[in-house]
Design a protein around this motif. Structure first.
Motif, PDB file in Angstrom:
ATOM      1  N   ARG A 434       0.836  -1.203   0.000  1.00 49.34           N
ATOM      2  CA  ARG A 434       0.000   0.000   0.000  1.00 49.34           C
ATOM      3  C   ARG A 434       0.874   1.257   0.000  1.00 49.34           C
ATOM      4  O   ARG A 434       0.584   2.233  -0.693  1.00 49.34           O
ATOM      5  CB  ARG A 434      -0.935  -0.009   1.220  1.00 49.34           C
ATOM      6  CG  ARG A 434      -1.925   1.145   1.226  1.00 49.34           C
ATOM      7  CD  ARG A 434      -2.799   1.100   2.462  1.00 49.34           C
ATOM      8  NE  ARG A 434      -3.729  -0.002   2.441  1.00 49.34           N
ATOM      9  CZ  ARG A 434      -4.890   0.016   1.789  1.00 49.34           C
ATOM     10  NH1 ARG A 434      -5.249   1.088   1.105  1.00 49.34           N
ATOM     11  NH2 ARG A 434      -5.683  -1.029   1.823  1.00 49.34           N
ATOM     12  N   GLN A 435       1.954   1.214   0.784  1.00 51.35           N
ATOM     13  CA  GLN A 435       2.871   2.356   0.844  1.00 51.35           C
ATOM     14  C   GLN A 435       3.533   2.580  -0.517  1.00 51.35           C
ATOM     15  O   GLN A 435       3.689   3.719  -0.969  1.00 51.35           O
ATOM     16  CB  GLN A 435       3.942   2.100   1.909  1.00 51.35           C
ATOM     17  CG  GLN A 435       4.899   3.265   2.144  1.00 51.35           C
ATOM     18  CD  GLN A 435       4.186   4.485   2.711  1.00 51.35           C
ATOM     19  OE1 GLN A 435       3.453   4.360   3.684  1.00 51.35           O
ATOM     20  NE2 GLN A 435       4.386   5.644   2.096  1.00 51.35           N
ATOM     21  N   GLU A 436       3.901   1.480  -1.184  1.00 50.98           N
ATOM     22  CA  GLU A 436       4.520   1.587  -2.506  1.00 50.98           C
ATOM     23  C   GLU A 436       3.548   2.213  -3.508  1.00 50.98           C
ATOM     24  O   GLU A 436       3.929   3.084  -4.302  1.00 50.98           O
ATOM     25  CB  GLU A 436       4.949   0.196  -2.983  1.00 50.98           C
ATOM     26  CG  GLU A 436       5.667   0.218  -4.320  1.00 50.98           C
ATOM     27  CD  GLU A 436       6.141  -1.159  -4.741  1.00 50.98           C
ATOM     28  OE1 GLU A 436       6.538  -1.301  -5.919  1.00 50.98           O
ATOM     29  OE2 GLU A 436       6.108  -2.088  -3.919  1.00 50.98           O
ATOM     30  N   LEU A 437       2.290   1.775  -3.479  1.00 52.84           N
ATOM     31  CA  LEU A 437       1.275   2.351  -4.373  1.00 52.84           C
ATOM     32  C   LEU A 437       1.083   3.841  -4.100  1.00 52.84           C
ATOM     33  O   LEU A 437       0.890   4.634  -5.026  1.00 52.84           O
ATOM     34  CB  LEU A 437      -0.052   1.610  -4.196  1.00 52.84           C
ATOM     35  CG  LEU A 437      -0.107   0.182  -4.748  1.00 52.84           C
ATOM     36  CD1 LEU A 437      -1.358  -0.532  -4.247  1.00 52.84           C
ATOM     37  CD2 LEU A 437      -0.081   0.197  -6.267  1.00 52.84           C
ATOM     38  N   SER A 438       1.160   4.204  -2.820  1.00 55.38           N
ATOM     39  CA  SER A 438       1.023   5.612  -2.446  1.00 55.38           C
ATOM     40  C   SER A 438       2.246   6.411  -2.879  1.00 55.38           C
ATOM     41  O   SER A 438       2.122   7.516  -3.420  1.00 55.38           O
ATOM     42  CB  SER A 438       0.822   5.716  -0.927  1.00 55.38           C
ATOM     43  OG  SER A 438       0.849   7.054  -0.505  1.00 55.38           O
TER      44      SER A 438
END
Length: 506
Positions: A434-438
């Protein structure tokens, strides 16, 4: 591969022997539909996992810890109030149904001794965990079932508790010779279906096993049986029931190669081409067979929103790539306009004021060519028009190729994230994804109530080879970069599947 009544009977026998007389020390609710009870008995600490997951309901003893949410859910708080420190009086199975009654004793607010029951219903999508008081009234449940959800039975605080008999099956403990001869065998179905369709607690696997032990084909119709066949089947049925009453279980898992394909409370003879491995406890069988599946199912449920987001973004980029390809195809003829312009510049003096085309020799290939022209414009103006069209298509080609490169990079990145979701095993892995997508702007950062709380760092998979080498496998792009550029040294071996999204292996 069914969590049948005999599996429950073996689990109840095991839990009754190990946990009865013990006290509940801790109550946690790691998932919305799951409890983890810490029980101390005879100076030994046990963990009892109870799951009412619609896709994978379970109950078994475990040694695997599970992280709990920072704030305990309401049902967990209620159980801590009513059952904190409670003494376990007994574990009981209702007939051979997949229902367990955990009888408990505790003090109420006034200091009086009261008894309560924790009802565990392992019934597929209808599974539930229900706290019931001495008057058989529902105190609360991990899932509330109202009249809109079920017309058969509502499960709400204040209602009477009962087990619905919706299947109208016979209790195997109460089967008579008359039932056996006159009720069961008159059904026009297969032998196996007659057993698991008429008797509570029986699964398809166990029904086929009984038929096999009786030297019968479980798929054969009941009408094909003679008196001796029925007697042989009855003998095997009584043998299984006698073992169940005497708590004489032999928990096992059937393996085809390294893959587990079935399990049961008794050893299987019908799997002649497989290995049947026996275990000391039914809990160990359940955890071994379902442990990985349960983890994957939980992660799959928690990753649904991420998968949906990544899939949507991928679909948009696939469409964008198709449009860019079509745009690029339109620029294929741009060189023609450059040649037209050059030839008009060279041979334009041949044009008269009324000519609508110029026929000349193309000095690039020495072939005759006809160039359309606008008779209202001079030769130089026509040439400039073709040069302008060529330059426009060239700029379009360069811009589209650049966009194509960016789109391909985005698609490659998103496909690698889909791979990350496939190999994620912990909630921390999903948080990193999720952090990578953000970080890459694919989705907005999820706001949490606590500001600045760091994400727990996810670790790569770690294995040790047979000759003692450490093997590290990245589960996401951040771990891949960490392994490749920071962990690995010059003497390490690096592996990666060429032209495919996947892990870096050191």
């Amino acid at each position: 591969m069914a969590f049948d009544g005999f599996t429950i009977a073996a689990l109840v026998s095991e839990m009754d022997a190990k946990l009865t007389g013990g006290h509940i020390q801790k109550i946690a609710q790691p998932e919305a539909d799951e409890l983890l009870l810490s029980i101390k008995n005879n100076k030994t600490q046990y963990k009892l996992q109870i799951s009412a997951s619609p896709s994978l309901p379970l109950i078994h003893l475990t040694n695997s810890p599970k992280p709990s949410p920072f704030t305990a859910p309401g049902f967990c708080m209620l159980l801590r109030k009513h059952l904190g420190g409670a003494k376990i009086l007994s574990f009981e199975q209702v007939g051979l149904e997949r229902v367990i009654r955990i009888q408990l004793e505790n003090l109420n607010e006034l200091g009086d001794v009261v008894q309560k029951s924790l009802m565990v219903e392992i019934m597929g999508k209808h599974s539930n965990i229900i706290l019931v008081d001495e008057k058989n009234t529902i105190v609360d449940s991990i899932k509330h079932i109202n009249g809109l959800t079920s017309s058969v039975r509502q499960v709400l605080p204040g209602l009477d508790y009962f087990i619905p008999n919706t299947q109208h099956k016979i209790n195997p403990y109460e089967v008579t010779t008359n039932d056996w001869n006159e009720t069961l065998f008159i059904k026009p179905v297969s032998i196996a279906k007659m057993l698991y369709g008429s008797l509570s607690g029986f699964s398809s696997s166990l029904s086929h096993e009984l038929a096999y032990r009786s030297h019968l084909d479980g798929d054969a119709p009941t009408a094909s049986l003679n008196g001796n066949d029925k007697s042989a089947l009855m003998e095997q049925f009584r043998s299984i029931m006698q073992q169940t009453k005497g708590r004489d279980f032999s928990p096992c898992i059937v393996f085809r190669g390294a893959k587990p394909i079935d399990f049961g409370a008794f050893s299987f003879a019908m799997y002649t081409d497989c290995t049947c491995k026996t275990y000391e406890s039914m809990s160990e069988v359940v955890e071994t067979f379902y442990g990985e599946k349960d983890t994957l199912e939980r992660i799959r449920q928690k990753s649904i929103d991420l998968r949906k987001s990544v899939t949507n973004i991928l679909e948009r980029n696939y469409k964008k790539r198709d449009m860019q390809y079509k745009q690029l195809k339109k620029t294929d003829g741009k060189e023609k306009y450059k040649v037209y312009g050059e030839l008009l510049t060279t041979y334009g003096y041949q044009l008269s004021e009324t000519d609508t085309s110029l026929t000349c020799v193309n000095y690039y290939n020495n072939e005759e060519i006809t160039i359309p022209v606008d008779e209202t414009m001079t030769a130089i103006e026509n040439a400039n028009k073709y040069f302008a069209r060529y330059n426009k298509l060239k700029r379009t080609e360069e811009a589209v190729k650049e966009q194509q490169e960016e789109t391909e990079e985005t698609i490659t990145h998103l496909e690698s994230i889909m791979t990350e979701l496939d190999i994620a095993r912990k909630e921390e892995d999903l948080l990193v994804i999720r952090q990578e997508l953000s970080d890459f702007g694919y989705m907005k950062e999820k706001r949490s109530g606590k500001k600045g709380k760091p994400i727990k760092k996810s670790k790569p998979l770690h294995f040790i080879s047979s000759d003692g080498y450490d093997i590290f496998v990245g589960k996401n792009n951040y771990q891949n970069d960490e392994l490749t550029f920071k962990t690995a040294t010059g003497n390490d071996w690096w592996f990666h599947a060429k032209n495919m999204p996947g892990s870096h292996v050191i």
